[in-house]
Design a protein around this motif. Structure first.
Motif, mmCIF file in Angstrom:
data_model
loop_
_atom_site.group_PDB
_atom_site.id
_atom_site.type_symbol
_atom_site.label_atom_id
_atom_site.label_comp_id
_atom_site.label_asym_id
_atom_site.label_seq_id
_atom_site.Cartn_x
_atom_site.Cartn_y
_atom_site.Cartn_z
ATOM 1 N N VAL A 95 5.759 58.936 69.202
ATOM 2 C CA VAL A 95 4.800 58.359 68.251
ATOM 3 C C VAL A 95 5.171 56.912 67.900
ATOM 4 C CG1 VAL A 95 3.762 58.545 65.956
ATOM 5 C CG2 VAL A 95 4.235 60.617 67.271
ATOM 6 N N GLU A 96 6.465 56.701 67.622
ATOM 7 C CA GLU A 96 6.884 55.362 67.175
ATOM 8 C C GLU A 96 6.679 54.311 68.266
ATOM 9 O OE1 GLU A 96 8.602 58.155 67.193
ATOM 10 O OE2 GLU A 96 10.581 57.918 68.124
ATOM 11 N N GLU A 97 6.676 54.747 69.521
ATOM 12 C CA GLU A 97 6.463 53.787 70.610
ATOM 13 C C GLU A 97 5.022 53.257 70.639
ATOM 14 O OE1 GLU A 97 9.617 55.133 74.118
ATOM 15 O OE2 GLU A 97 7.687 56.148 73.944
ATOM 16 N N ILE A 98 4.107 54.000 70.046
ATOM 17 C CA ILE A 98 2.720 53.512 69.978
ATOM 18 C C ILE A 98 2.698 52.126 69.334
ATOM 19 C CG2 ILE A 98 0.460 53.874 68.886
ATOM 20 C CD1 ILE A 98 0.923 56.899 69.164
ATOM 21 N N TYR A 99 3.506 51.968 68.273
ATOM 22 C CA TYR A 99 3.487 50.699 67.548
ATOM 23 C C TYR A 99 4.246 49.595 68.295
ATOM 24 C CZ TYR A 99 1.226 53.581 64.199
ATOM 25 O OH TYR A 99 0.316 54.436 63.623
ATOM 26 N N THR A 100 5.220 50.019 69.096
ATOM 27 C CA THR A 100 5.884 49.040 69.977
ATOM 28 C C THR A 100 4.850 48.467 70.948
ATOM 29 O OG1 THR A 100 7.811 50.507 69.920
ATOM 30 C CG2 THR A 100 7.869 48.699 71.518
ATOM 31 N N VAL A 101 4.030 49.361 71.490
ATOM 32 C CA VAL A 101 3.007 48.925 72.441
ATOM 33 C C VAL A 101 1.969 48.051 71.739
ATOM 34 C CG1 VAL A 101 1.134 49.690 73.953
ATOM 35 C CG2 VAL A 101 3.338 50.871 74.011
ATOM 36 N N VAL A 102 1.588 48.433 70.534
ATOM 37 C CA VAL A 102 0.609 47.637 69.779
ATOM 38 C C VAL A 102 1.141 46.210 69.584
ATOM 39 C CG1 VAL A 102 -0.454 47.340 67.493
ATOM 40 C CG2 VAL A 102 -0.528 49.580 68.639
ATOM 41 N N SER A 136 -5.074 58.509 67.924
ATOM 42 C CA SER A 136 -4.918 57.416 68.896
ATOM 43 C C SER A 136 -4.976 56.105 68.137
ATOM 44 C CB SER A 136 -6.081 57.376 69.903
ATOM 45 O OG SER A 136 -5.800 58.035 71.099
ATOM 46 N N TYR A 137 -4.388 55.084 68.722
ATOM 47 C CA TYR A 137 -4.543 53.749 68.151
ATOM 48 C C TYR A 137 -5.587 53.028 68.991
ATOM 49 C CZ TYR A 137 -3.180 49.609 65.574
ATOM 50 O OH TYR A 137 -3.182 48.521 64.727
ATOM 51 N N VAL A 189 -4.118 53.669 72.547
ATOM 52 C CA VAL A 189 -2.682 53.922 72.710
ATOM 53 C C VAL A 189 -2.368 55.246 72.024
ATOM 54 C CG1 VAL A 189 -0.381 52.911 72.532
ATOM 55 C CG2 VAL A 189 -2.383 51.421 72.457
ATOM 56 N N ARG A 190 -1.721 56.157 72.717
ATOM 57 C CA ARG A 190 -1.443 57.486 72.167
ATOM 58 C C ARG A 190 -0.225 58.101 72.848
ATOM 59 N NH1 ARG A 190 -6.669 60.402 75.190
ATOM 60 N NH2 ARG A 190 -7.925 59.167 73.736
#
Lengths: 192, 192, 192, 192
Positions: B81-88, B116-117, B140-141
């Motif tokens: 989950v936390e990697e979603i924000y890294t990708v964002v 999803s983001y 992103v999910r």
């Protein structure tokens, strides 16, 4: 030097440019139009070839990305000589890279007989650490010119990169005949 | 309407974004680093689906490229989950497109349970006639969220796009359990 | 007739053959050997072209897969004329398809000047309903022969598939010159 | 040992199997049918991983192709548990490879919680020197099982291939919950 890491932005540049330029061909087809782009190839310069240039031209490893402009290379093949210039115009109109240099070896062949239109561009690749500007060389040539270059490259490679004078001369003759052939084709096409 | 022609810039956008984002994963690997991008998929919205939206939302065909923001769609899957924000963050740092809108359905799930983001971006495609700005949606999910979305989409499709209330409720329960599962995974990972 | 369904086994045949034949080139390279295969292309015959043949040759739609042997087509390009026969031997040695027919238009050009080695093969495709034998045509030619064929095809297409006699004659002359060129290349190569 | 050469038949096997199995998905779609194959991935075992096995299991380099059955590996993901067996039947019906061994870790999970259906096959690759039979492992699993396996693999990798007992136990719990989730999905689907 970690070559795997070194190649990442160059390989990425080649992959992106291939996908972009092949997309143009697709667009022409979907519009029912003749595509000046017949096919597109790409490659990164081999490690052996880069190392050989470092030695021969006394290059500094730290400056490779500035001193070697063709680590990333893309080739666009056209059917007809005149289409080379259509493609050149197309490339000049793009906003996704900057053209640094152009050389017309189509109308001014190299002494070997080699013909192609060369462009050095600066292409921005998005790395995870940010944008990186990468130099790349785009060569535009007819499919016939590409045949000669393929043969010449193969024979040169077999002679350890240095062609015997006699073979080199014969290849220059074949290059000239090849270009006459290309011009005959253009005349037939124009006369339609 | 010539759909083949219509799709050209959207298909090109999807192809380019896939190649670019998959390249990032490759770069992480070559640097010996963990990639927050596990895999990337992309698709253009089907003709049937666009036509259905035109009818249902009374869209004007001439304004499709403005009113439908997800004709071009790209999906990035992460392990955690936390990697979603890294990708964002990674996407925000890019200079090859502009972000128009962001919606966080990761922390604020939709009523269905969907997480999803979402990002709407404006991506410049080089057509032979010049640059064209194309809207695209990036989702992103986590891989787990993607499993739920795949199942939900499949069951919804089988029911003609409208899930019976009971099934919808059961799927919402499964989405919640899925997210708890994802959070347990993140706890285990953080505790290392 | 559902063309989408119709094309599935042919498209699959082309995709598999391309991957297999390109793999050979890769194998030669990894073994540090010269590859007789320069590049490989493939295509399925267009719907327009099939429909035209149905009309012109009074074909029965139900027998298309037997009467048209080139719905699936793959092309192998070599650098040198003599390599065409190396590739032919290579194809004869394979156990994943059966050769039904061979025609040597390399040494016996068609009246138009066209040169290529043709093979009709029967390739087994695995469908979800079981194995299906598909006819496919493999053409083997030098890169130079391929240039001529590309130009001839393009000019013919522009004249609605029927070349004016004068142009056809000029193209035959160019085909002959092209073959002389290919033979000169082989002589230079052999003389090394 | 020349690893580049060593990998050629394995890489080729993976590439061909991916293209063949993805083709099946395409066939289902063109027939307007639900595909039991959601997506397909493939990889060759890394050199580091092979070398580690040589040491740990005292393997003979000359017998690697017989003693390691998963140098070539392909993974097929399904949406639903019951589809795993549809895919297994599909694979059993193929005539392009031979199945040597099957293990059902779907219904009989490994102690770690891992679930998948495993097959060892013998796949004939056409090399330029003739046919070569290559062992390959095909794993069939749901997208949800694949998520767990991805997470477990990542956490194990970070701990140098040996998970601390506590983490291993927590992951086993998560695997069980995952399978319950998969079963709930199948119940909902069956109840429709």
């Amino acid at each position: 030097m970690d070559w795997d890491q070194f190649y990442v932005p160059y390989q990425q540049t080649v992959t992106e440019l291939k996908v972009k330029l092949r997309g143009l061909r697709n667009q022409y087809e979907k519009d029912g139009k003749n595509s000046p782009i017949e096919f597109v190839t790409g490659r990164v310069k081999s490690q052996a070839s880069i190392e050989e240039k470092i030695v021969r031209r006394h290059l500094d490893e730290a400056r490779l990305s500035l001193d070697l402009q063709d680590i990333a290379g893309v080739r666009i093949m056209t059917k007809y000589v005149e289409e080379i210039y259509t493609v050149v115009e197309l490339l000049r109109g793009r906003t996704d890279f900057q053209i640094l240099e152009e050389r017309d070896y189509v109308m001014n062949a190299k002494p070997s007989g080699y013909r192609s239109y060369h462009m050095v561009i600066e292409y921005p690749v998005q790395m995870y650490s940010g944008e990186k500007k990468v130099l790349a060389e785009i060569q535009v040539r007819t499919v016939a010119m590409n045949v000669w270059a393929t043969i010449e490259h193969d024979l040169r490679y077999k002679h350890g990169d240095e062609l015997p004078k006699q073979i080199a001369e014969q290849l220059t003759v074949l290059a000239d005949r090849n270009f006459e052939w290309d011009q005959r084709v253009s005349e037939i096409r124009a006369a339609e």
